[in-house]
Structure formats: structure tokens, C-alpha cells
Write a protein that holds these residues in place. Sequence first.
Motif, short mmCIF file in Angstrom:
data_model
loop_
_atom_site.label_atom_id
_atom_site.label_comp_id
_atom_site.label_asym_id
_atom_site.label_seq_id
_atom_site.Cartn_x
_atom_site.Cartn_y
_atom_site.Cartn_z
N ASN A 81 0.84 -1.19 0.00
CA ASN A 81 0.00 0.00 0.00
C ASN A 81 0.88 1.24 0.00
O ASN A 81 0.81 2.09 0.89
N HIS A 82 1.74 1.39 -1.01
CA HIS A 82 2.68 2.51 -1.04
C HIS A 82 2.14 3.72 -1.80
O HIS A 82 2.84 4.72 -1.94
N ALA A 83 0.90 3.64 -2.26
CA ALA A 83 0.33 4.76 -3.01
C ALA A 83 0.05 5.96 -2.11
O ALA A 83 -0.07 7.09 -2.60
N THR A 84 -0.07 5.72 -0.82
CA THR A 84 -0.39 6.82 0.11
C THR A 84 0.85 7.51 0.65
O THR A 84 0.74 8.40 1.50
N LEU A 85 2.01 7.12 0.18
CA LEU A 85 3.24 7.74 0.69
C LEU A 85 3.31 9.21 0.26
O LEU A 85 2.80 9.59 -0.80
N PRO A 86 3.95 10.06 1.10
CA PRO A 86 4.05 11.49 0.76
C PRO A 86 4.91 11.70 -0.49
O PRO A 86 5.87 10.98 -0.73
N LYS A 87 4.55 12.69 -1.27
CA LYS A 87 5.31 13.04 -2.46
C LYS A 87 6.38 14.06 -2.11
O LYS A 87 6.19 14.91 -1.23
N TYR A 88 7.49 13.98 -2.80
CA TYR A 88 8.61 14.88 -2.51
C TYR A 88 8.50 16.09 -3.43
O TYR A 88 8.79 16.02 -4.63
N VAL A 89 8.07 17.21 -2.86
CA VAL A 89 7.86 18.42 -3.65
C VAL A 89 8.80 19.52 -3.14
O VAL A 89 9.19 19.55 -1.96
N ALA A 90 9.18 20.42 -4.03
CA ALA A 90 10.07 21.52 -3.66
C ALA A 90 9.40 22.42 -2.62
O ALA A 90 8.20 22.68 -2.68
N CYS A 91 10.20 22.90 -1.70
CA CYS A 91 9.71 23.74 -0.60
C CYS A 91 10.35 25.11 -0.70
O CYS A 91 11.58 25.25 -0.60
N ALA A 92 9.51 26.12 -0.89
CA ALA A 92 10.03 27.49 -1.06
C ALA A 92 10.29 28.17 0.28
O ALA A 92 11.13 29.07 0.36
N GLU A 93 9.58 27.77 1.34
CA GLU A 93 9.73 28.40 2.64
C GLU A 93 9.97 27.34 3.72
O GLU A 93 9.10 27.05 4.53
N PRO A 94 11.16 26.77 3.74
CA PRO A 94 11.48 25.77 4.77
C PRO A 94 11.76 26.45 6.11
O PRO A 94 11.88 27.68 6.18
N PRO A 95 11.89 25.68 7.18
CA PRO A 95 12.30 26.27 8.47
C PRO A 95 13.68 26.93 8.34
O PRO A 95 14.48 26.58 7.47
N LYS A 96 13.93 27.90 9.21
CA LYS A 96 15.21 28.62 9.13
C LYS A 96 16.40 27.70 9.38
O LYS A 96 17.46 27.89 8.78
N LEU A 97 16.22 26.74 10.26
CA LEU A 97 17.30 25.82 10.61
C LEU A 97 16.86 24.37 10.40
O LEU A 97 15.74 24.00 10.77
N LEU A 98 17.74 23.60 9.81
CA LEU A 98 17.56 22.16 9.68
C LEU A 98 18.82 21.48 10.21
O LEU A 98 19.86 22.13 10.38
N TYR A 99 18.72 20.18 10.44
CA TYR A 99 19.83 19.46 11.05
C TYR A 99 20.09 18.14 10.31
O TYR A 99 19.17 17.52 9.79
N THR A 100 21.34 17.78 10.29
CA THR A 100 21.75 16.49 9.75
C THR A 100 23.01 16.05 10.47
O THR A 100 23.67 16.85 11.15
N CYS A 101 23.36 14.77 10.32
CA CYS A 101 24.53 14.22 11.00
C CYS A 101 25.47 13.57 10.00
O CYS A 101 25.05 13.06 8.96
N VAL A 102 26.75 13.61 10.32
CA VAL A 102 27.77 12.92 9.53
C VAL A 102 28.64 12.12 10.49
O VAL A 102 28.64 12.34 11.70
N LYS A 103 29.41 11.18 9.94
CA LYS A 103 30.32 10.40 10.75
C LYS A 103 31.50 11.26 11.21
O LYS A 103 31.90 12.20 10.53
N GLN A 104 32.04 10.91 12.36
CA GLN A 104 33.19 11.66 12.88
C GLN A 104 34.38 11.60 11.93
O GLN A 104 35.05 12.61 11.71
N LYS A 105 34.65 10.43 11.38
CA LYS A 105 35.81 10.30 10.51
C LYS A 105 35.63 11.06 9.20
O LYS A 105 36.62 11.39 8.53
N SER A 106 34.36 11.35 8.82
CA SER A 106 34.09 12.09 7.59
C SER A 106 34.02 13.59 7.81
O SER A 106 34.02 14.36 6.84
N TYR A 107 33.96 14.01 9.07
CA TYR A 107 33.71 15.41 9.37
C TYR A 107 34.77 16.36 8.80
O TYR A 107 34.43 17.41 8.23
N PRO A 108 36.08 16.08 8.92
CA PRO A 108 37.06 17.00 8.33
C PRO A 108 36.86 17.20 6.83
O PRO A 108 36.97 18.33 6.33
#
Length: 251
Positions: A81-108
Motif C-alpha cells: 500500500n505505497h500509493a499513500t506515501l508522501p510526495k517529494y515536492v520543492a519547498c520554497a519556505e522551509p524552516p530557518k534551521l535544519l539538522y543532519t549528521c555525519v560520521k566523525q571520521k568524515s567530518y574533516p
Amino acid sequence: MNRKKHIEQLAKLTDYILGHHPDEFGLVPDDSGFIKIKEFLQVVTEINGWRHVRKNFITEMLLVLENPPIEVEDTRIRSKNHATLPKYVACAEPPKLLYTCVKQKSYPAVLENGIHPASHTIVICCQDPEMAIRIGKRRSPHPVLLTIHTKNLLEKEMVLRHAGNGLYLADFVPTECFTGPALPREEQSTKKSMNTPDPIDVYKQKTQAGTFTLSILPVEEKPFKGKKKDASWKNNKKRLRKEKKNFWPDQ
């Protein structure tokens, strides 16, 4: 609870995660609704009461249930039942701050080159920093949390797509568009030990070709194991006679 009942409850949970609210668990299915089985199992085992679930449970679900709610293709899984999944649409007014993570060894490398997709084909950005850390811990036990400034990102003409409640997707995040913690400094003792020259190397450098240098290293004195010498004159006289006899045997 018997085994079949347990599998039926797992099937309902699976359909809820994959078919209705993957964003609630930080999951981003592809255009066909598939995600990696490994990633799905990581999500399920984060839930209390389901930490024991392994890949064989999915195989059992397909064999035991008459109408399983899932489809498996190689190393990927999706809800029927994957027809109800959200669609990925462009966002013109996102939140001011977003967050993501990376590995420590990849950070430099990330600080130098920007945030590129790693385990996904896109960079998953979260409105909630706790969700970003939750996703990051699926790849590394101690991920580095980065803050994305969406205003700078949009000024660079980068596109952010909305992927459900609190999730956003980016193809790439330039270095000017995010901030993170400072790189850890090496301990002063480590630096001092690395900068301190070896005394032997210094000694060799000071010794030039065609010259010799007297050793100034202390010579270890070995303890005397023989009998102590008698300081009396009689014993000394006898010793001298004996040595003379041994030296001139024919006399």
C-alpha cells in the motif's frame, strides 16, 4: 502469544511504517516506495518490544501470512500500500534551521567539501535535531550534528524538497550553508612528544665526518664478586712473591 499472532502484529507495524508514516521514523523511500531491508530493521529494533526482530522475521512473514502486506525485492522492502506515501515536492519556505549528521571520521572532509549524500542518494535534513541524531546513530555510534541555514542554501539556488512531517531533502549542502562543532585538538602532551627531537639524532647531527667525539655516557660499574683484598703488608708480600715466581718459572 503464539508465533503466528506475533508475526501478524509485526506485519501491521511494518505496513504502518512503510505504507503510511515512514517520515515519522526518519525513513525516505525511493520513488517506488522501497527502502533497504537493513535500514528498516534498524528502525524496528529501535522500538520497545521489537528489539529482537531480524531478517528471518520478514521471510517468515511472507511464508506464514496468506496476504502479507509487504513486497521484497533483493535487499529492498516496501509496503503493498505505497500509493499513500508522501510526495517529494520543492519547498520554497522551509524552516530557518535544519539538522543532519555525519560520521566523525568524515567530518574533516565535510568541512572542506560540503555535505554530500552518504548512505542515501540525497542528504536527509530534519527539523528536529533529535531525529537527525537518531538517523545519524544508524550509521555511526557518535555522529556529528550539523546545523543547516536554509536561507544561505536557497541563496545558492539549492533546492529543498519536503519529504513528510519534519523531513527535507537536499542534493548537496555547500560549506557556506552549515555550521558545526570545532574539530577536536590534539592533546598538548602528544604534540610535545612529536616535536621533541630524539637525543640520539641530535648527537649524530653534531658529529661531523672526519672527527670523533668522546662518549659522555656514564659507564655502568659492575659489582666486584671476588674476595675483598687484605690490606695487610704480609699478604701483599706473599702475593708479590707468587706473581714473580709465576712470571719467571725457571728461576
